[in-house]
Design an enzyme around this catalytic site. Sequence first.
Site, PDB file in Angstrom:
ATOM      1  N   PRO A  97       0.832  -1.207   0.000  1.00  0.00           N
ATOM      2  CA  PRO A  97       0.000   0.000   0.000  1.00  0.00           C
ATOM      3  C   PRO A  97       0.870   1.263   0.000  1.00  0.00           C
ATOM      4  CG  PRO A  97       0.163  -0.872   2.216  1.00  0.00           C
ATOM      5  CD  PRO A  97       0.922  -1.826   1.331  1.00  0.00           C
ATOM      6  N   GLY A  99       1.995   5.126   1.062  1.00  0.00           N
ATOM      7  CA  GLY A  99       1.826   6.157   2.090  1.00  0.00           C
ATOM      8  C   GLY A  99       1.679   5.682   3.521  1.00  0.00           C
ATOM      9  N   SER A 104       6.756   2.147  -0.324  1.00  0.00           N
ATOM     10  CA  SER A 104       6.099   1.924  -1.621  1.00  0.00           C
ATOM     11  C   SER A 104       6.732   2.745  -2.742  1.00  0.00           C
ATOM     12  CB  SER A 104       4.608   2.238  -1.523  1.00  0.00           C
ATOM     13  OG  SER A 104       4.429   3.588  -1.151  1.00  0.00           O
ATOM     14  N   ASP A 148      15.169   3.968   2.338  1.00  0.00           N
ATOM     15  CA  ASP A 148      14.189   3.107   1.666  1.00  0.00           C
ATOM     16  C   ASP A 148      14.764   2.468   0.412  1.00  0.00           C
ATOM     17  OD1 ASP A 148      12.521   3.962   3.647  1.00  0.00           O
ATOM     18  OD2 ASP A 148      10.841   4.444   2.325  1.00  0.00           O
TER      19      ASP A 148
HETATM   20  O1  PMV Z   1       7.800   6.019   7.881  1.00  0.00           O
HETATM   21  P1  PMV Z   1       9.077   6.265   7.149  1.00  0.00           P
HETATM   22  O2  PMV Z   1       9.504   5.123   6.315  1.00  0.00           O
HETATM   23  O3  PMV Z   1       9.060   7.583   6.434  1.00  0.00           O
HETATM   24  O4  PMV Z   1      10.238   6.311   8.237  1.00  0.00           O
HETATM   25  C1  PMV Z   1      10.671   7.457   8.898  1.00  0.00           C
HETATM   26  C2  PMV Z   1      11.841   7.156   9.808  1.00  0.00           C
HETATM   27  C3  PMV Z   1      12.169   8.283  10.781  1.00  0.00           C
HETATM   28  O5  PMV Z   1      13.215   7.815  11.607  1.00  0.00           O
HETATM   29  C4  PMV Z   1      10.965   8.613  11.647  1.00  0.00           C
HETATM   30  C5  PMV Z   1      12.593   9.549  10.069  1.00  0.00           C
HETATM   31  C6  PMV Z   1      13.921   9.453   9.376  1.00  0.00           C
HETATM   32  O6  PMV Z   1      14.141  10.287   8.492  1.00  0.00           O
HETATM   33  O7  PMV Z   1      14.765   8.617   9.742  1.00  0.00           O
END
Ligand code: PMV
Length: 312
Positions: A97, A99, A104, A148
């Site tokens: 999914p 967001g 994704s 990611d």
């Molecule tokens: O939910 P995501 O995949 O955007 O993860 C954010 C991870 C944080 O530690 C909250 C922020 C970051 O930039 O590391």
Amino acid sequence: MSRAATGAAPGKVILFGEHAVVYGRPAVAASLATGLGATVTPFPGGPELEVPGWDLHVRLDQKGSRFDAIARGFATALDAAGVQDRALKVTVDGELPPGVGLGSSAAFAVAVLRALGEWNHAPLTGEPLLAAAHAVETVFHGTPSGLDHTVIATGGCLRFERGAQTTFTPVPLARPVPAVVAWAPRKGSTRQAVAGLRVRHEALPAHFDRVFDAIGAVTEAGLQALASGDFDRLGQLFDLNHGLLNACGVSNVDNERMVAVAREAGAAGAKLTGAGLGGAVVAVTPLGADRVVEALQRAGYKAFQTRLGTGR
Ligand code: PMV
């Protein structure tokens, strides 16, 4: 004769250390056995992009629409893959999914780039794939942390630390971790979750620094549980990390409910994953993953069974 080229990419979860990583503590992320697939086929009116599961149908000349960013990301992918003849259509499908913190957009970038590379008879791998995925993620997110697309393009499990430069180190796993992922809509962006915690940290710096230290220690213990394949211990450490994220103020009612339902249905442990304020949770499920998925669905959430840290 018509031809087709395909590419795939997994999603990701953060296993330990989200938010604390912004304050210099280590974090750990893993690829999912669940992801997206992309297929390129000839299409005289192209280039076109279709993602039926996300209700997305994009042509490159479609400026100013809600598809503008995705159209620019798609154009960046075509350029990065060096595709000259653009009489093509890319179709993306899969279970991931958008967001909710499961990577994704990076999975989209990597799957599309892999498919375009194959289409072009110039497969994209290694550093060139990472650079191209970074370019597409930059269109989507401005200044992506790089986590990611790195864990998604590399596969497996990575420790990462932020400093002058973000470092990624492969984490040895005894075996892939059996898991359930569930999600709810997010009530705020990653940026808002990080900004909210910054305000709370500024008000009580010494107390929050201790919470971040505790998360760092849980992360180190989690690395040992991953290396030994001790899923009960891993679950306990998920629970601890989740409690500390709650203390950080980034968990909301959906995160709390999903974590509670997963634990009650027999998960060894569960935590929110990513930025929080809703979004995804991840549970360790060495036994009875079916029951955990059913309980989460009965409670009104979307959920799937997967494995964490598989290759790609
Ligand atoms: O939910 P995501 O995949 O955007 O993860 C954010 C991870 C944080 O530690 C909250 C922020 C970051 O930039 O590391």
